[in-house]
Each structure stands twice: as C-alpha cells, then as structure tokens.
Design an enzyme around this catalytic site. Structure first.
Site, mmCIF file in Angstrom:
data_model
loop_
_atom_site.group_PDB
_atom_site.id
_atom_site.type_symbol
_atom_site.label_atom_id
_atom_site.label_comp_id
_atom_site.label_asym_id
_atom_site.label_seq_id
_atom_site.Cartn_x
_atom_site.Cartn_y
_atom_site.Cartn_z
ATOM 1 N N SER A 35 0.839 -1.202 0.000
ATOM 2 C CA SER A 35 0.000 0.000 0.000
ATOM 3 C C SER A 35 0.876 1.255 0.000
ATOM 4 O O SER A 35 1.679 1.439 -0.910
ATOM 5 C CB SER A 35 -0.949 -0.044 1.206
ATOM 6 O OG SER A 35 -2.034 0.834 1.060
ATOM 7 N N ASP A 64 -9.537 -6.483 -3.580
ATOM 8 C CA ASP A 64 -9.056 -5.275 -2.895
ATOM 9 C C ASP A 64 -10.094 -4.162 -2.979
ATOM 10 O O ASP A 64 -10.496 -3.756 -4.070
ATOM 11 C CB ASP A 64 -7.741 -4.817 -3.531
ATOM 12 C CG ASP A 64 -6.983 -3.803 -2.681
ATOM 13 O OD1 ASP A 64 -7.624 -3.020 -1.964
ATOM 14 O OD2 ASP A 64 -5.746 -3.812 -2.740
ATOM 15 N N HIS A 122 -7.135 -6.323 0.520
ATOM 16 C CA HIS A 122 -6.012 -5.380 0.442
ATOM 17 C C HIS A 122 -4.768 -5.899 1.154
ATOM 18 O O HIS A 122 -3.696 -5.336 0.993
ATOM 19 C CB HIS A 122 -6.437 -4.043 1.045
ATOM 20 C CG HIS A 122 -5.454 -2.943 0.835
ATOM 21 N ND1 HIS A 122 -4.989 -2.574 -0.410
ATOM 22 C CD2 HIS A 122 -4.823 -2.120 1.728
ATOM 23 C CE1 HIS A 122 -4.133 -1.581 -0.282
ATOM 24 N NE2 HIS A 122 -4.001 -1.293 0.997
#
Length: 315
Positions: free
Chosen positions: A88, A222, A250
């Site tokens: 991320s 996600d 995610h």
C-alpha cells in the site's frame, strides 16, 4: 536516528528482505509471513516514522523522507542491499527507495501498492479534509472507540469477502486515539493524496525498472486500491511479474500467507539481484519515459506509446 526512536524487527539469516507496511499499520501487519520468510532470508520489518512504536515527531513524512529513513536504518544495521517489499503506502516508499537508491535495491515487490493510478478508497481521501483531526479525536474517546473496533472486528469475521479487511481497519482506528499518530497520518496522506485521489505515481519513472526485477502482488477483492492497478503496473513495466491472488483483499499477505511467501521466494530464486550500472542508468534517463499515447487524429484510436526522442548530443 536523528534524535528519533525507530522501532524494527530483524530476524532470520541470508539475503535481506525489507518489509514496508502501509498507512496506519506497523510491522505486525507482516506477522503471518515474517517467520516463514526468515527460514531462508534475513527479514527486516520496521515501524515507519509516525507509526507503531516508532516516534511520531513533527517531521518530514514524504515518500522521499521515508526512503531516506530506510537507507539510514539499513546503514546503521550494516545492510548494504535488500529486496524491498512494500504494501500500500509502503509500496510508494519502496518505489521511491528504488529510485533514490538503485545501488541498494536488489528487487522490488509491490503489494496492493499506491503509486500505480489515482483511484483510492474515499476513506483515505477523507483524511485530507479540514476537521479530520478534531472529528477523529472525538470518535477516539474510549467508549466510542471500543464499541466501533469491536463492531469492525466482528464484521471482518462475518464471512463477507468485502469486509475481510475490517480487522486491520479496526487496528488503525484504535491507533488514532493518540493525537500524535493522527497528526502523523494526516501529514502522510496530505503528501500523497488529495480530493481527486493519489498524487504520487511511478508512471513517469517506470521505464527505469528495465534495470531492476519487479513483482506486483494484488488481492483480487481489494477494496482500498483497485486490482486494475496491477494491470497498470504490467503496462508501465512490461518486464514486471504480476500475481493476482484470488479470495484476497487489500492484505493478501495476511489472507494467504503461505502463497504470498511462495510468490516472494520464487521471485527471488528465479531473478538475479539488480546490479546498479551507472552508465546504463544514465542512458535510460537520457532516453526518457514513455510519452502519452499519440492519437492519429482527434477522436481516433490511440497509437502505441513511444519513447520520448533522445536528446541530440553536440557533435
């Protein structure tokens, strides 16, 4: 370092794998994979500044600042090079690290990474709005916080696939009880996101990955950053290996840790570590990035992207 406490876990032996967590998380997000990776590698998993047990000062929370911090941590620990794995926001830091310090980056692994397209969940964009700090301060009072985190954890165990990541959201929400953490996260987000979405991008520098092995891992479900961004990575860096993990959100490294470790190990085993060639790097920079697709005529179909013209050298 530089007067600030930096927390990290280091374990295992062998070639180094540097694990960079995402926004609002800490090294514990990698807990399901650290021990497995440590069987064959030295694993370094820091808490980024402003997160976890690291200090949360008024400081530089840009991706460049974080990249510098990782260089300094590696230097203090006597680590010259590493395969850098970023999740991320940590993916954005990983990309910046590889760009700033290619001589210290053996490979790049991006996991549900930022920097591959503008789209991002509205929950993150909301952090940039005026009043976030005050509103979250009110929502972080003990009674409200405990009830909300309990509800989020319960929902994450409901079996609904789109809710599976709410246990991580609960942990992030719980950390926001600390005003210093709220301030740090606000500074981080404002450096990389505005109301339109993500600001940082690797699009203009992806051509440099020609000289560095790259793997992109994404959860098929996600809900934070669209899985379509994995395809963006494949377009921007055609030599990149792209792995989509079914039935994962995610945090694919938490949803399917054994598969994630297999992917990382296989990627490391089947690729040679990058060896920085200053002359080749100069040539790539001189050739330039792929320019935007050119249209044959207004409204026509786009042609294939082409490299920017090489700058003419003086005779």
């Amino acid at each position: 370092m530089h007067g600030h406490r930096r927390a990290y876990v280091i374990t295992g032996s062998g070639p180094v794998v540097l694990l960079l967590h995402g926004l609002g998380c800490d090294h514990t997000t990698w807990a399901p994979v650290i021990a497995r990776l440590a069987r064959t590698h030295t694993v370094l998993a820091p808490d980024l500044l402003g997160h976890g047990e690291s200090d949360k000062p008024r400081a530089d929370y840009s991706v460049g600042g974080y990249a510098n911090g990782m260089r300094d941590l590696m230097t203090v620990l006597g680590i010259d090079t590493a395969t850098v794995v970023g999740h991320s926001f940590g993916g954005g830091v990983a990309m910046q690290f590889a760009y700033q310090f290619p001589e210290r980056t053996e490979r790049l692994v991006l996991v549900g990474s930022g920097g591959l397209g503008p789209e991002v969940t509205p929950a993150i964009r909301a952090i940039t709005t005026p009043g976030f700090h005050q509103v979250m301060g009110a929502l972080a009072v003990p009674g409200v916080r405990h009830a909300t985190t309990a509800a989020l954890k319960l929902l994450s165990r409901s079996g609904v696939r789109h809710l599976r990541d709410l246990d991580e959201v609960a942990a992030i929400y719980d950390s926001l009880q600390d005003a210093r953490t709220r301030a740090a996260i606000r500074h981080v987000v404002r450096a990389v996101v505005d109301w339109k979405g993500q600001i940082i991008t690797m699009a203009d520098r992806a051509y440099l990955t020609e000289a560095m092995p790259m793997c992109v891992v994404w959860g098929a479900d996600d809900q934070v950053i669209p899985v379509a961004h994995a395809s963006n990575a494949g377009t921007l860096a055609p030599s990149a290996r792209v792995e989509i993990i079914p039935d994962a959100g995610h945090f694919p490294h938490k949803d399917h840790p054994e598969r994630f470790v297999r992917i990382v190990r296989d990627f490391i085993r089947t690729t040679e570590p990058s060896r920085h060639d200053r002359e080749r790097w100069r040539e790539l920079l001189e050739e330039g990035a792929l320019v935007a697709p050119v249209h044959a005529e207004a409204g026509g179909a786009p042609l294939a992207p082409v490299r920017a013209a090489r700058r003419a050298k003086p005779a």
